[in-house]
Design an enzyme around this catalytic site. Structure first.
Site, PDB file in Angstrom:
ATOM      1  N   THR A 378       0.907  -1.141   0.000  1.00  0.00           N
ATOM      2  CA  THR A 378       0.000   0.000   0.000  1.00  0.00           C
ATOM      3  C   THR A 378       0.945   1.189   0.000  1.00  0.00           C
ATOM      4  O   THR A 378       2.157   1.000   0.056  1.00  0.00           O
ATOM      5  CB  THR A 378      -0.850  -0.043   1.298  1.00  0.00           C
ATOM      6  OG1 THR A 378      -1.763  -1.112   1.197  1.00  0.00           O
ATOM      7  CG2 THR A 378      -1.639   1.227   1.546  1.00  0.00           C
ATOM      8  N   THR A 396      -4.151   2.318  -2.032  1.00  0.00           N
ATOM      9  CA  THR A 396      -3.704   0.930  -2.184  1.00  0.00           C
ATOM     10  C   THR A 396      -4.385   0.195  -3.323  1.00  0.00           C
ATOM     11  O   THR A 396      -5.479   0.575  -3.755  1.00  0.00           O
ATOM     12  CB  THR A 396      -3.982   0.148  -0.871  1.00  0.00           C
ATOM     13  OG1 THR A 396      -3.338  -1.108  -0.919  1.00  0.00           O
ATOM     14  CG2 THR A 396      -5.458  -0.038  -0.613  1.00  0.00           C
ATOM     15  N   ASN A 398      -4.233  -3.016  -2.521  1.00  0.00           N
ATOM     16  CA  ASN A 398      -4.225  -4.065  -1.510  1.00  0.00           C
ATOM     17  C   ASN A 398      -2.905  -4.842  -1.595  1.00  0.00           C
ATOM     18  O   ASN A 398      -1.932  -4.443  -0.991  1.00  0.00           O
ATOM     19  CB  ASN A 398      -5.441  -4.980  -1.586  1.00  0.00           C
ATOM     20  CG  ASN A 398      -5.587  -5.792  -0.297  1.00  0.00           C
ATOM     21  OD1 ASN A 398      -4.999  -5.427   0.716  1.00  0.00           O
ATOM     22  ND2 ASN A 398      -6.338  -6.863  -0.313  1.00  0.00           N
ATOM     23  N   SER A 449     -10.962  -1.432   6.295  1.00  0.00           N
ATOM     24  CA  SER A 449      -9.548  -1.147   6.043  1.00  0.00           C
ATOM     25  C   SER A 449      -8.813  -0.899   7.353  1.00  0.00           C
ATOM     26  O   SER A 449      -9.430  -0.632   8.385  1.00  0.00           O
ATOM     27  CB  SER A 449      -9.464   0.115   5.174  1.00  0.00           C
ATOM     28  OG  SER A 449      -8.124   0.536   5.035  1.00  0.00           O
ATOM     29  N   GLY A 470       1.070  -1.404   5.149  1.00  0.00           N
ATOM     30  CA  GLY A 470       1.440  -2.538   5.996  1.00  0.00           C
ATOM     31  C   GLY A 470       0.281  -3.388   6.464  1.00  0.00           C
ATOM     32  O   GLY A 470       0.418  -4.106   7.445  1.00  0.00           O
TER      33      GLY A 470
HETATM   34  O1  DON Z   1      -7.049  -1.342   3.492  1.00  0.00           O
HETATM   35  C1  DON Z   1      -6.286  -2.105   4.065  1.00  0.00           C
HETATM   36  O2  DON Z   1      -6.183  -2.163   5.267  1.00  0.00           O
HETATM   37  C2  DON Z   1      -5.369  -2.963   3.224  1.00  0.00           C
HETATM   38  N1  DON Z   1      -5.942  -3.176   1.923  1.00  0.00           N
HETATM   39  C3  DON Z   1      -4.041  -2.317   3.144  1.00  0.00           C
HETATM   40  C4  DON Z   1      -3.059  -3.129   2.368  1.00  0.00           C
HETATM   41  C5  DON Z   1      -1.678  -2.844   2.729  1.00  0.00           C
HETATM   42  O3  DON Z   1      -1.379  -1.985   3.523  1.00  0.00           O
HETATM   43  C6  DON Z   1      -0.674  -3.688   2.128  1.00  0.00           C
HETATM   44  N2  DON Z   1       0.616  -3.252   2.592  1.00  0.00           N
HETATM   45  N3  DON Z   1       1.612  -3.343   2.903  1.00  0.00           N
END
Ligand code: DON
Length: 568
Positions: A378, A396, A398, A449, A470
């Site tokens: 992200t 993001t 995702n 999220s 993250g």
């Molecule tokens: O919205 C969310 O919480 C996740 N889709 C975020 C994804 C993410 O942070 C991946 N990262 N390192």
């Protein structure tokens, strides 16, 4: 054995009564960037430069944010996007604040059991990989709304730098070349043909990438606004990519998509006012719960990354993530009890059984069996302009490169955000997060999220803009970065550099960054009963701190190519 435990307990008591203070960071030593006329901190040097350029041209922080979002879609395609979504939290120089939700939505034809087989078991990978994992994208509508409400320069000026980067090409950094190489096989599996981004595993630092189709898509957005993306050629290209493979997104989904201005969640941590993202992100509520719970403990005395600090943070996190799993979801579909979750007496009783002497067992807090899956991508960026307008955006696809499905005719990857729903009660998603009814799939619902773009005020003035990627670790990384500045007297960059830990209720283990903690601290945590697990990186922060003399301090994470550019 008993003697060993006794000696370790003595060590704990000893270290807990000795202030460890602001330990030099064991992992990173990057220095803060300082300036007085604006600061842009993003995941990529080219995107930070684009933001700074817009500020130099007289644009405000919100103009720069729009330009950065589009630039990241070109130079940072594993998370930057036009076919993903995100959240913005802003504070204008006059103190007005708000948030924009441009999160993806479940398609109209989605169903709560769409990732289950006839025995109601989760079909592996269906919600994370390929066409069915795609949510209806929100980023383009979001940027247009953001510009309409808060921008000052014409939209075409803001999209121009991204168009140029796509057309004239940009150089791969070492990290990005490695990421692309890592995902080559997935690209091949998810796509019939691949002109761009597929290169065997031969991407090298300095290789150029040209994206003429993406440049054309950006031109259409520039000329036609929202309909340049959600209608006509580009919408048709997305549908043509998805439908033959069983995709369920249709023109009606694109027509129905709308980003939403929402009231921020706000609360006090000591003398600081914390402004963050409300549901459908869990980030703001969870962060406020953690900070309010922290008020009962003296982290200054515990010391940064001491066993006692990490133990208390872990115990708070365990309880907060259990609440997240049960109570949080899209507020347009589920009645999220925001006031109850942030109520002082509720929180006091929620945290009242935390013991300094031993860990709580997550099973005693709530049932659930989960396994952990590694982090993906992200991106967050933070911008402050000369007038101290401020914005943080976390955005993001995702996973890294989202669903891995690349819309070849239009030059971009599609998200795999559907996995952020709870596809089955109690079954973990790719971040090991569990959920239930509050976050079950329903047509047009937004998936929960963890993204936590956050702004802090002190004495009514802007203090900090902060956020991180993250997955599940976003909330805890943001929380620790704030504590690092407020309790451990770090500057913005030190707070970002500092090694982080994470606990999310289930699975019941403390993640820590490999080589980021003293071995003694690890031993002390084990004596308290914690299971510890090393991993590569927790958080990838881009943040700005305003010092009392008005100096802006940029903190850009050394875990990536993240760069802060200041305007002197
Ligand atoms: O919205 C969310 O919480 C996740 N889709 C975020 C994804 C993410 O942070 C991946 N990262 N390192």
């Amino acid at each position: 054995m008993k003697l060993l435990s006794f000696l370790l307990l003595i060590l704990i008591v000893f270290s807990c009564t000795t202030k460890q203070g602001n330990q030099p960071n064991k992992l990173y030593s990057k220095q803060a960037v300082e300036a007085t006329n604006g600061m842009v901190a993003t995941a990529h040097p080219l995107a930070s430069e684009v933001g700074a350029q817009i500020l130099r041209q007289g644009g405000n922080a919100f103009d720069a944010a729009v330009a950065v979002q589009f630039a990241l879609a070109v130079v940072y395609p594993r998370a930057g996007n036009i076919a993903g979504g995100g959240f913005a939290v802003y504070r204008k120089a006059d103190g007005e604040k708000g948030s924009l939700d441009f999160r993806e939505k479940a398609p109209l034809a989605s169903a709560f059991d769409m990732y289950l087989d006839e025995d109601e078991n989760v079909i592996p990978k269906l919600s994370t990989f390929g066409i069915l994992s795609v949510g209806v994208p929100g980023s383009v509508d979001g940027m247009i709304e953001l510009h309409k409400k808060l921008g000052s320069l014409p939209f075409d000026v803001l999209i121009q730098p991204a168009m140029e980067l796509a057309e004239n090409g940009f150089k791969l950094t070492e990290i990005e070349a490695n990421k692309l190489n890592y995902y080559q096989k997935d690209f091949l599996k998810a796509n019939d043909s691949l002109t761009y981004f597929y290169n065997g595993e031969n991407w090298k630092t300095g290789d150029y990438i040209f994206l003429p189709e993406l440049a054309h898509t950006l031109k259409l957005i520039r000329d036609k606004g929202r309909s340049g993306f959600y209608e006509g050629k580009i919408a048709q290209a997305m549908i043509a990519e998805m439908q033959p493979k069983g995709g369920i997104i249709t023109q009606a989904d694109f027509d129905a998509y709308k980003s939403i201005w929402r009231n921020t969640v706000e609360g006090q941590y000591k003398e600081y006012n914390v402004i963050s993202m409300p549901p459908p992100s869990s980030g703001g509520i969870a962060l406020l719960q953690l900070l309010k719970g922290s008020e009962a403990f003296d982290f200054k005395i515990f010391g940064h990354n001491s066993a006692e600090s990490i133990h208390i943070m872990t115990e708070l996190e365990r309880r907060v993530y259990a609440d997240r799993a049960t109570y949080l979801g899209d507020p347009d579909f589920y009645d999220v009890p925001v006031n109850m979750l942030l109520d002082s007496s509720y929180l006091a009783s929620r945290f009242s059984d935390i013991s300094l002497d031993k860990k709580t067992d997550s099973k005693d807090i709530k049932e659930g069996e989960v396994e952990i899956i590694e982090s993906v991508e992200t991106t967050h960026f933070s911008i402050v302009d000369k007038d101290q307008n401020a914005i943080g955006i976390t955005t993001t696809l995702n996973g890294n490169f989202g669903s891995k499905v690349f819309v070849e005719k239009a030059g971009f990857f599609l998200n795999n955000e559907m996995d952020d729903f709870s596809v089955k009660t109690g079954v973990p998603n790719q971040f090991g997060l569990v959920g239930a009814e509050a976050n079950a799939i329903a047509p047009e619902k937004r998936m929960l999220s963890s993204m936590t773009p956050t702004i802090l005020e002190k004495e009514g003035k802007l203090l900090m803009v902060v956020g991180s990627p993250g997955g599940a670790t976003i909330i805890t990384a943001v929380y620790q970065t704030i504590l690092n500045v407020i309790e451990h007297d770090m500057d913005m960059q030190q707070a970002v550099n500092a090694s982080k830990t994470h606990h999310q209720w289930l699975p019941d283990r403390v993640l820590y960054e490999k080589n980021g903690l003293d071995s003694l601290v690890l031993q002390q945590l084990e004596v308290l009963g914690h299971t510890l697990e090393p991993r590569t990186a927790i958080g990838k922060m881009d943040a700005v701190l305003i010092l009392s003399d008005g100096t802006m301090q940029g903190g850009a994470d050394p875990r990536g190519d993240d760069t802060a550019v200041g305007l002197k």
